[in-house]
Motif scaffolding. Structure first.
Motif, PDB file in Angstrom:
ATOM      1  N   TRP A  75      14.562  36.613 -41.885  1.00 17.90           N
ATOM      2  CA  TRP A  75      13.569  35.546 -41.253  1.00 17.90           C
ATOM      3  C   TRP A  75      12.051  36.001 -41.522  1.00 17.90           C
ATOM      4  N   SER A  76      11.750  37.459 -41.750  1.00 15.44           N
ATOM      5  CA  SER A  76      10.193  37.768 -42.001  1.00 15.44           C
ATOM      6  C   SER A  76       9.927  37.111 -43.280  1.00 15.44           C
ATOM      7  N   LEU A  77      10.747  37.306 -44.275  1.00 19.19           N
ATOM      8  CA  LEU A  77      10.318  36.688 -45.344  1.00 19.19           C
ATOM      9  C   LEU A  77      10.240  35.345 -45.495  1.00 19.19           C
ATOM     10  N   ASP A  78      10.966  34.505 -44.733  1.00 21.46           N
ATOM     11  CA  ASP A  78      11.070  33.132 -44.647  1.00 21.46           C
ATOM     12  C   ASP A  78       9.549  32.677 -43.999  1.00 21.46           C
ATOM     13  N   LYS A  79       9.146  33.491 -42.803  1.00 26.18           N
ATOM     14  CA  LYS A  79       7.889  33.356 -42.146  1.00 26.18           C
ATOM     15  C   LYS A  79       6.995  33.544 -43.149  1.00 26.18           C
ATOM     16  N   LYS A  80       6.917  34.377 -44.066  1.00 28.87           N
ATOM     17  CA  LYS A  80       6.078  34.827 -45.092  1.00 28.87           C
ATOM     18  C   LYS A  80       5.667  33.580 -46.108  1.00 28.87           C
ATOM     19  N   ILE A  81       6.751  33.021 -46.560  1.00 32.06           N
ATOM     20  CA  ILE A  81       6.660  31.959 -47.611  1.00 32.06           C
ATOM     21  C   ILE A  81       6.195  30.766 -46.898  1.00 32.06           C
ATOM     22  N   LEU A  82       6.670  30.265 -45.530  1.00 38.26           N
ATOM     23  CA  LEU A  82       6.006  29.278 -44.852  1.00 38.26           C
ATOM     24  C   LEU A  82       4.466  29.329 -44.613  1.00 38.26           C
ATOM     25  N   LYS A  83       3.906  30.367 -44.420  1.00 40.83           N
ATOM     26  CA  LYS A  83       2.366  30.730 -44.091  1.00 40.83           C
ATOM     27  C   LYS A  83       1.817  30.576 -45.443  1.00 40.83           C
ATOM     28  N   GLN A  84       2.470  31.090 -46.610  1.00 36.05           N
ATOM     29  CA  GLN A  84       1.764  30.766 -47.867  1.00 36.05           C
ATOM     30  C   GLN A  84       1.787  29.319 -48.330  1.00 36.05           C
TER      31      GLN A  84
END
Length: 211
Positions: A75-84
Motif C-alpha cells: 500500500w505504501s508503494l501504491d500511495k507513492k505512485i499515485l502521488k507521483q
C-alpha cells in the motif's frame, strides 16, 4: 559508528524473504530495507556484529507479524505512485504529450463532423494507446518478474477509467462541449499515469537488472 550490513548480508535477507513467499520484488525490497535497519539497530543494542545470530533471533520474534502485514508495504508503494501521478500532471513531458494529443483532437474536430459518439471513438483510440504503454509494455518486458506497484497501477488505471466513464461520463454525454472537456481531463490524467508507469518500469528494470 553504526555498523551497516554488507551486500552479501542484504542479499541473504532478500533470498530468505523470497523463499518465505514475498514474491513481488519491489515489496520485498521495502521489507529488506526495514529488516536490515532493524538488524543494524540490534548490533548496537546487543553490542555484537554477528549478523546471522541477530537475523535468526529477529525472525523468530517478528517473522509472523512481518509476513502478515506485508500488504502495508504494498500500500505504501501504491500511495507513492499515485502521488507521483498527480505531481507529473505538470511535468514538462506530460504537458508536451498532452498538448500533442489535444492538438490532434482539435484538428479532427475542425476537419470532421465530430459528434459526441465520434468523441468516444477518438477517446478509445487515444487512451487505448495509453493503456498499451501503461500495461502491455511493462508486462511484456517483465513477464517473468513480479512488481506489485506496476501490476496494481495497471489495475487502478483500468478501474478508475471504467468508473469515471460509467458515472461522470454519462452525466455529460449529451453536452458536446462538457463531454469534450471531460475527455480532455481524463486523457491528461491517463498520460500522466502512463509516464509515471514507464518511469517506474525503467527504475525497477535498472535497480534489479531485469531482462
Amino acid at each position: 559508528m553504526k555498523q551497516q550490513l554488507t551486500r552479501e548480508e542484504i542479499q541473504f535477507i532478500d533470498n530468505y524473504l523470497k523463499n518465505s513467499g514475498v514474491e513481488y520484488i519491489d515489496t520485498r525490497a521495502e521489507v529488506v530495507d526495514h529488516v536490515a535497519s532493524e538488524i543494524e539497530n540490534r548490533f548496537i543494542e546487543n553490542n555484537t556484529s554477528d549478523f546471522y545470530e541477530e537475523f535468526k533471533m529477529y525472525m523468530i520474534q517478528h517473522k509472523k507479524a512481518l509476513l502478515k502485514n506485508i500488504h502495508k508495504y504494498r500500500w505504501s508503494l501504491d500511495k507513492k505512485i499515485l502521488k507521483q501521478v498527480f505531481k507529473n500532471l505538470i511535468h514538462q513531458k506530460v504537458l508536451a504529450i498532452s498538448g500533442l494529443f489535444f492538438g490532434i483532437i482539435l484538428i479532427l474536430i475542425n476537419t470532421l463532423s465530430v459528434s459526441t459518439e465520434n468523441l468516444k471513438t477518438i477517446y478509445i483510440v487515444i487512451n487505448g494507446s495509453i493503456f498499451f504503454i501503461t500495461v502491455i509494455y511493462p508486462l511484456f518486458w517483465l513477464w517473468k518478474q513480479k512488481i506489485s506497484v506496476i501490476n496494481h497501477a495497471a489495475s487502478l488505471y483500468y478501474l478508475s477509467n471504467y468508473l469515471i466513464l460509467l458515472n461522470v461520463g454519462q452525466l455529460v454525454e449529451g453536452y458536446f462541449l462538457n463531454y469534450f472537456i471531460f475527455l480532455i481531463v481524463i486523457t491528461w490524467f491517463n498520460i500522466s499515469f502512463a509516464v509515471t508507469q514507464v518511469n517506474y518500469f525503467k527504475f525497477y528494470k535498472d535497480k534489479f537488472q531485469l531482462s
